[in-house]
Write a protein that holds these residues in place. Structure first.
Motif, PDB file in Angstrom:
ATOM      1  N   ALA A 188      10.681  79.192  35.935  1.00 42.48           N
ATOM      2  CA  ALA A 188      11.238  78.926  34.703  1.00 42.48           C
ATOM      3  C   ALA A 188      10.326  77.480  34.625  1.00 42.48           C
ATOM      4  N   ALA A 189       9.082  78.538  33.890  1.00 42.37           N
ATOM      5  CA  ALA A 189       8.290  77.722  33.339  1.00 42.37           C
ATOM      6  C   ALA A 189       6.963  78.321  32.239  1.00 42.37           C
ATOM      7  N   TYR A 190       7.581  78.352  31.741  1.00 38.22           N
ATOM      8  CA  TYR A 190       7.046  79.498  30.420  1.00 38.22           C
ATOM      9  C   TYR A 190       6.882  79.130  29.162  1.00 38.22           C
ATOM     10  N   PHE A 191       6.540  79.186  28.168  1.00 35.36           N
ATOM     11  CA  PHE A 191       6.458  78.789  26.605  1.00 35.36           C
ATOM     12  C   PHE A 191       7.450  79.682  26.379  1.00 35.36           C
ATOM     13  N   PHE A 192       8.324  80.111  26.805  1.00 37.19           N
ATOM     14  CA  PHE A 192       9.844  81.705  26.379  1.00 37.19           C
ATOM     15  C   PHE A 192      10.918  81.208  26.591  1.00 37.19           C
ATOM     16  N   CYS A 193      11.901  81.506  25.412  1.00 35.01           N
ATOM     17  CA  CYS A 193      13.255  81.182  25.991  1.00 35.01           C
ATOM     18  C   CYS A 193      13.845  81.933  25.452  1.00 35.01           C
ATOM     19  N   ASN A 194      14.951  82.839  26.460  1.00 35.61           N
ATOM     20  CA  ASN A 194      15.883  83.502  26.108  1.00 35.61           C
ATOM     21  C   ASN A 194      15.466  85.136  25.821  1.00 35.61           C
ATOM     22  N   GLY A 195      13.694  85.103  26.668  1.00 42.54           N
ATOM     23  CA  GLY A 195      12.675  86.051  26.430  1.00 42.54           C
ATOM     24  C   GLY A 195      11.961  86.370  25.333  1.00 42.54           C
ATOM     25  N   LYS A 196      12.170  85.400  24.619  1.00 42.53           N
ATOM     26  CA  LYS A 196      11.612  85.105  23.405  1.00 42.53           C
ATOM     27  C   LYS A 196      10.238  84.497  23.579  1.00 42.53           C
ATOM     28  N   PRO A 197       8.979  84.249  22.109  1.00 46.01           N
ATOM     29  CA  PRO A 197       8.746  83.218  22.869  1.00 46.01           C
ATOM     30  C   PRO A 197       8.705  81.943  21.986  1.00 46.01           C
ATOM     31  N   SER A 198       8.795  80.782  22.391  1.00 47.19           N
ATOM     32  CA  SER A 198       8.803  79.315  22.573  1.00 47.19           C
ATOM     33  C   SER A 198       7.669  78.300  22.208  1.00 47.19           C
ATOM     34  N   PRO A 199       7.297  78.931  21.177  1.00 51.92           N
ATOM     35  CA  PRO A 199       5.933  77.999  21.226  1.00 51.92           C
ATOM     36  C   PRO A 199       5.703  76.336  20.823  1.00 51.92           C
ATOM     37  N   ARG A 200       5.222  75.695  21.309  1.00 53.84           N
ATOM     38  CA  ARG A 200       5.309  74.615  22.303  1.00 53.84           C
ATOM     39  C   ARG A 200       5.408  73.724  20.879  1.00 53.84           C
ATOM     40  N   GLY A 201       6.830  72.924  21.374  1.00 52.90           N
ATOM     41  CA  GLY A 201       6.882  71.825  20.262  1.00 52.90           C
ATOM     42  C   GLY A 201       7.989  72.165  19.117  1.00 52.90           C
ATOM     43  N   SER A 202       8.354  73.251  19.149  1.00 50.13           N
ATOM     44  CA  SER A 202       8.839  74.316  18.275  1.00 50.13           C
ATOM     45  C   SER A 202      10.796  74.020  18.237  1.00 50.13           C
ATOM     46  N   ALA A 203      10.813  72.868  19.338  1.00 48.08           N
ATOM     47  CA  ALA A 203      12.107  73.569  19.207  1.00 48.08           C
ATOM     48  C   ALA A 203      12.836  71.611  19.326  1.00 48.08           C
ATOM     49  N   GLY A 204      12.651  71.441  17.868  1.00 54.83           N
ATOM     50  CA  GLY A 204      13.180  69.947  16.881  1.00 54.83           C
ATOM     51  C   GLY A 204      12.218  68.780  17.384  1.00 54.83           C
ATOM     52  N   ARG A 205      13.110  67.468  17.714  1.00 50.85           N
ATOM     53  CA  ARG A 205      12.361  66.516  17.582  1.00 50.85           C
ATOM     54  C   ARG A 205      13.453  65.842  18.112  1.00 50.85           C
ATOM     55  N   MET A 206      13.077  64.497  19.237  1.00 53.79           N
ATOM     56  CA  MET A 206      13.457  63.868  19.846  1.00 53.79           C
ATOM     57  C   MET A 206      13.364  62.789  18.662  1.00 53.79           C
ATOM     58  N   PRO A 207      14.794  62.140  18.889  1.00 57.66           N
ATOM     59  CA  PRO A 207      15.192  60.010  17.821  1.00 57.66           C
ATOM     60  C   PRO A 207      14.435  59.708  17.695  1.00 57.66           C
ATOM     61  N   TRP A 208      14.515  58.646  16.658  1.00 57.17           N
ATOM     62  CA  TRP A 208      13.126  57.737  16.842  1.00 57.17           C
ATOM     63  C   TRP A 208      14.155  56.663  17.424  1.00 57.17           C
ATOM     64  N   GLN A 209      12.475  56.086  17.898  1.00 58.15           N
ATOM     65  CA  GLN A 209      12.669  54.771  18.047  1.00 58.15           C
ATOM     66  C   GLN A 209      12.838  53.238  18.016  1.00 58.15           C
ATOM     67  N   THR A 210      13.626  52.292  17.774  1.00 59.73           N
ATOM     68  CA  THR A 210      13.668  51.459  17.287  1.00 59.73           C
ATOM     69  C   THR A 210      13.907  50.351  18.829  1.00 59.73           C
ATOM     70  N   GLN A 211      12.804  49.346  18.160  1.00 59.33           N
ATOM     71  CA  GLN A 211      13.131  48.762  18.792  1.00 59.33           C
ATOM     72  C   GLN A 211      13.225  47.139  18.411  1.00 59.33           C
TER      73      GLN A 211
END
Length: 1013
Positions: free
Chosen positions: A922-945
């Motif tokens: 499990a080290a590849y840009f595939f998920c559940n046997g399908k292509p999962s392009p880099r950065g395509s799984a959503g975003r982290m929340p905003w950081q407020t400091q």
């Protein structure tokens, strides 16, 4: 602008060189230059006839006299940063004076009007110029006063975070090393007083100094000139305080109590929907974790010989104590009972001594001594999850560490730096710098006896009636006790004014040596063994155990095992440059530069395995003082930048491995040490994998003609002074990665080549990885063990299958700044950026912690679907900081950052039709046997400091300052990283998929008391 338009071709390089040569012919006008540890003071005397400009350092009294040219212009290059009185003398009398503050790496103007009718001295004080029209780079300078006023952690990396485009690194294994303008964490260059203090082994982070010893800190995030190299990220340029004619002393105490910290958030199993036994349940109880720290520092400065010899000395010690749960609810009962809770203590000692000697007004020598060492100790206790309590008894004393261990550990320093500056004429300045530094790295277990070998036995390998003891308390391997890094550097620079040209050229050379690796605790181990057939030769033996005597005829024997991987990597980095600051018109400065670099990395045996020569890096910059009064500046720059391969790469790729066993029969066992007695050798040292301590052939480690990591850059922008109290501006920065160096471990293309060429590989040990240029033809030398020696193996880019590296960074930054006036200072920036590609750089987020040895290019399938938004992409960044002097006794400060979240990935296994025997699971840009392009799984929340502080300087106790800093006032512990691996290796969803792997630190409070007199 299209990518091809940004490419710097060879004809452009030749043209730039021709221009630089032609510039030596002459010209007229004004020019100026700044070096990496000095400043420039320039200006104009409206009536130059009979005038002399005298520049006096207000702290030391050192003076430099200049004669304005016929147009009235003058330039003082290579001046130490500080406050100066610039005087115009005529007939021996002072006609006018201006006081200016000159900052590192910048220029400050002090001009004078007509003097014919002057009847008295005019003193004009200015703390900082509103707009500096004398340089073309992108950056910011922080002064000691600003660093004291702002709520910021007292380390270099935290100050860097104030600058636009700078972010926390994406891989926590590299500590808090910053990422600047889309670069990786190993791509920055750090200097103290002109000497490089970047981590010697890995290029990640830098040595530190007592925070109060910083006079100026310049952060260049792009567009730097030809004198700077070995960076494709940012340049962090620190100059330290110096002594003067006034005696000054002071001290500080800082306390960050654990009780005033916010409680860390617990860690829970993620809701996967596939694991009801763990989904949403507690994994780590973090709420009782705590940290407290104490800082004590003193400093003193003053003259040893008034107006001649000065000293500044600062000492600082930081003690930090942390306690945290170290076992999860998923840990075994035995693990939790033994090491479920850990207490750690860290002590950091730092000092700096700076001596300045004015031999004459025209000759200056400075000596800097810098020391930085971090020592860590700790202990483990049991932990009971049923009661959420730790035990009272120490179960294990953890090893003592010194500047160790891991990629993000403090590199330490023990450095000496000597610099000479000679103002040989009004037009010629020469500087020479030499420095060396050394740092040790050790891990010393409690109660460890390095002379006591390990022993190992079991009931089936023990002779009945004998006592088999193992008094060595440490098992496995330890870092080599002699682990260390050292660096020696020499730099020569010369500046010459020739009419409208200020020519600057120089050479430098850095030699790096390290010792890194691991050895078995105790040096070696005894492993007791048994064979059921004493008359049969053991693999590698020349006698049977029966022939060896002792207990051998009964089948009992012992092996003396060595397992050492120690490397002595070294590298040499050298460069030559020429820079022409050409005042092509009264308001236009053209900055032409050309840099030539050479990087060579050596194996332990001293063989060069990476030789990157004649790397040409042209630099071009221009700045236009539109109105002629420094109120509006337009600027642009472009250039190429190279990055060397860190020395740690050779410690991994080209280090000798010694892994042998020598067999003996024996007649007894020492009951105290557990070592065998009455030994009789039945074999020589034997290694099943031929690891006899020999180094790999240097020619097999690296692809032939390896290209260096390089990056092209272009930027442009403007700054506008709306008034003396308000400045605004904007700039656009574009960066593009051209090539990188990375290891490739895929044997399949080599097997195919061997098959095509009829090569017998039956005696070949196999491919052990090599450093290559991904996406290009890479040819190797390989010895296949067929008796024909090394041969050249030519494999095309298509056969390797890895794509060309891509990394582009585009950023638009806008700012508004209120220079310090009316009792307050403030700056607000907004950056809109995009970081895309298939390669993060020498460091990556998905793989391990070995710089320049990322997982990405190990084989082609790892790069499938790898193009997309990179982990360092933060689309929006809003940063603001400032301070206000409410009353002469009260100062308030603030530091605010709002940063949009980074992209997320979904990492999994290859589809069945792409899987192969040596894939990484499990080290590849595939998920559940399908292509999962880099950065395509959503975003982290905003950081407020939000960080705030308040300081009180009581009028009744002059010199005393009491301050309260509150970091992360809102206590927003935003998630910064998830576990992105979805697959569990058996076709199902991993129970830790989307588990929280990082958060921003909870709220903390720092109490400070400082006294200066």
């Amino acid at each position: 602008m299209k990518t091809k338009q940004l490419k710097l071709r060879n004809d452009a390089i030749r043209s730039a060189a021709a221009i630089l040569i032609a510039l030596a012919a002459g010209g007229s006008g004004q020019a100026w230059a700044q070096s990496n540890a000095t400043t420039t003071i320039f200006g104009e005397v409206r009536t130059p006839a009979g005038a002399t400009v005298v520049i006096e350092n207000l702290a030391t009294g050192a003076q430099r006299s200049l004669t304005p040219d016929k147009s009235g212009r003058y330039t003082a290059n290579s001046m130490p940063p500080g406050r100066y009185a610039v005087k115009v003398l005529r007939s021996g009398a002072v006609e006018a004076t201006r006081e200016v503050e000159a900052l590192v790496g910048t220029g400050v103007e002090a001009s004078f009007g007509a003097g014919a009718d002057a009847t008295q001295t005019v003193v004009v004080k200015a703390s900082r110029p509103v707009i500096d029209v004398s340089n073309t780079n992108n950056g910011v300078v922080f002064t000691a006063k600003e660093l004291r006023a702002l709520p910021v952690a007292n380390d270099i990396a935290s100050v860097v975070q104030l600058t636009p485009g700078a972010n926390r690194g994406t891989n926590s294994q590299y500590g808090n090393a910053p990422s600047i303008s889309g670069s990786g964490q190993s791509e920055n260059a750090f200097y103290v007083n002109g000497f490089p203090v970047t981590n010697i082994l890995t290029q990640v982070g830098s040595s530190e100094l007592p925070f109060g010893a910083i006079a100026n800190m310049q952060v260049l995030s792009g567009g730097y000139g030809a004198e700077f190299g070995r960076s494709t990220g940012g340049v962090i340029n620190v100059t330290t305080r110096s002594g003067g004619n006034k005696f000054e002393f002071g001290g500080k105490l800082q306390y960050t109590p654990a009780r005033l910290r916010g409680a860390p958030e617990n860690t829970y199993w993620p809701q996967t929907g596939a694991h009801p036994d763990t989904d949403g349940k507690l994994l780590f109880w973090n709420r009782d974790n705590s940290t407290a720290s104490h800082v004590a520092g003193v400093y003193g400065s003053g003259p040893i010989i008034k107006n001649k010899l000065f000293a500044f000395v600062a000492l600082e010690q930081t003690n930090s104590d942390s306690q945290a749960v170290s076992a999860s609810t998923n840990s075994s009962a035995a693990t939790a009972a033994k090491s479920g809770w850990t207490n750690t203590h860290t002590r950091t000692d730092r000092y700096l001594a700076k001596f300045d000697w004015n031999l004459t007004d025209d000759h200056h020598i400075e000596f800097t001594r810098l020391y930085d060492r971090t020592i860590g100790t700790g202990a483990s206790y049991g932990y009971n999850y049923a009661t959420l309590t730790r035990g009272d008894t120490v179960t294990t004393v953890t090893p003592k560490t010194i500047n160790c261990c891991g990629s993000g550990s403090n590199p330490g320093a023990d450095a000496s730096i000597v610099k000479y500056t000679g103002y040989l004429t009004d037009n010629l300045t020469v500087t020479a710098l030499y420095g060396d530094t050394h740092s040790v790295h050790q891990r010393i277990p409690f109660g460890y006896d390095p002379t006591l070998a390990q022993t190992s036995s079991s009931i089936t390998t023990q002779v009945p009636g004998l006592t088999y003891n193992n008094p060595q308390t440490v098992t496995g391997s330890l870092p080599d006790p002699l682990s260390s890094d050292s660096q020696k550097g020499l730099r020569l620079d010369a500046e010459y004014k020739l009419g409208a040209h200020s020519l600057r050229g120089g050479i430098d050379r850095i030699k790096v040596n390290s010792l890194v690796g691991s050895v078995l605790a105790g040096g070696y181990s005894w492993t007791y063994r048994f064979t059921t057939n004493p008359t049969r030769l053991i693999n590698g033996a020349f006698e049977t155990t029966a022939q060896g005597g002792g207990y051998g005829p009964q089948g009992y024997y012992v092996s003396r095992d060595l397992n050492t991987k120690t490397a002595r990597p070294s590298s040499t980095q050298s460069a030559q440059y020429i820079q022409d600051h050409w005042q092509v018109a009264d308001r236009v400065l053209l900055d032409l530069g050309l840099r030539r670099e050479q990087f060579t990395n050596y194996t332990t045996t001293g063989d060069a395995f990476i030789e990157q020569r004649n790397m040409i890096a042209p630099r071009l910059g221009v700045t236009w003082d539109v109105m002629g009064d420094s109120s509006l500046r337009l600027f642009a720059n472009a250039g190429r930048y190279h990055l060397p391969v860190p020395s740690n790469l050779s410690s991994n790729m080209a280090s000798p491995l010694l892994r042998t066993s020598q067999y003996y029969t024996y007649t007894g066992v020492d009951p105290i040490t557990g070592a065998p007695t009455g030994l009789h050798a039945i074999s020589n040292p034997y290694s099943a994998n031929n690891a006899y301590g020999q180094a790999r052939d240097a020619r097999e480690v690296t692809a032939i003609g390896l290209k260096p990591l390089s990056q092209d850059e272009v930027s442009f922008g403007f700054e506008k002074a709306l008034s003396h109290r308000l400045v605004t501006g904007a700039n656009f920065l574009y960066r593009r990665l051209n090539d990188t160096n990375d290891d490739t471990c895929d044997q399949r293309p080599i097997d195919a080549w061997a098959a095509r060429n009829g090569v017998d590989t039956s005696h070949w040990g196999g491919f052990q990885c090599a450093i290559m240029n991904p996406g290009r033809d890479n040819n190797l030398f390989i010895d296949f063990g067929d008796g024909k020696g090394e041969r050249q193996v030519n494999i095309s880019a298509a056969e390797w299958g890895n794509p060309l590296p891509k990394r582009t960074y585009k950023a638009l930054t806008m700012f508004v700044e209120h220079p310090f006036a009316d009792g307050w200072y403030g700056k607000l920036t907004y950056t809109l950026s995009a970081l895309k590609g298939n390669m993060e750089g020498q460091t990556d987020t998905i793989g391990g912690g070995d710089v320049a040895l990322t997982v990405s290019d190990d084989h082609k399938e790892l790069m499938y679907n790898s193009y997309g938004y990179l982990p360092g992409d933060h689309r929006h960044q809003i940063k603001g900081y400032g301070f206000v002097q409410v009353t002469p006794q009260v100062l308030l400060g603030a530091n605010v950052a709002l940063i949009s979240g980074a992209p997320r990935n979904c990492i999994g296994e290859l589809p069945a039709n792409l899987q192969f025997s040596d894939d990484y699971g499990a080290a590849y840009f595939f998920c559940n046997g399908k292509p999962s392009p880099r950065g395509s799984a959503g975003r982290m929340p905003w950081q407020t400091q939000v960080d705030l502080n308040a300081a009180w300087m009581p009028s009744s106790f002059k010199g005393l300052s009491l301050k309260l800093d509150v970091f992360n006032v809102l206590n927003r512990q935003t998630v910064t990283r998830y576990n992105e691996t979805r697959e569990d290796g058996s076709g199902g969803i991993s129970r830790s998929y989307l588990q929280v792997a990082g958060r921003t630190a909870p709220r903390s409070v720092r109490l400070s008391a400082e006294y200066n007199f």
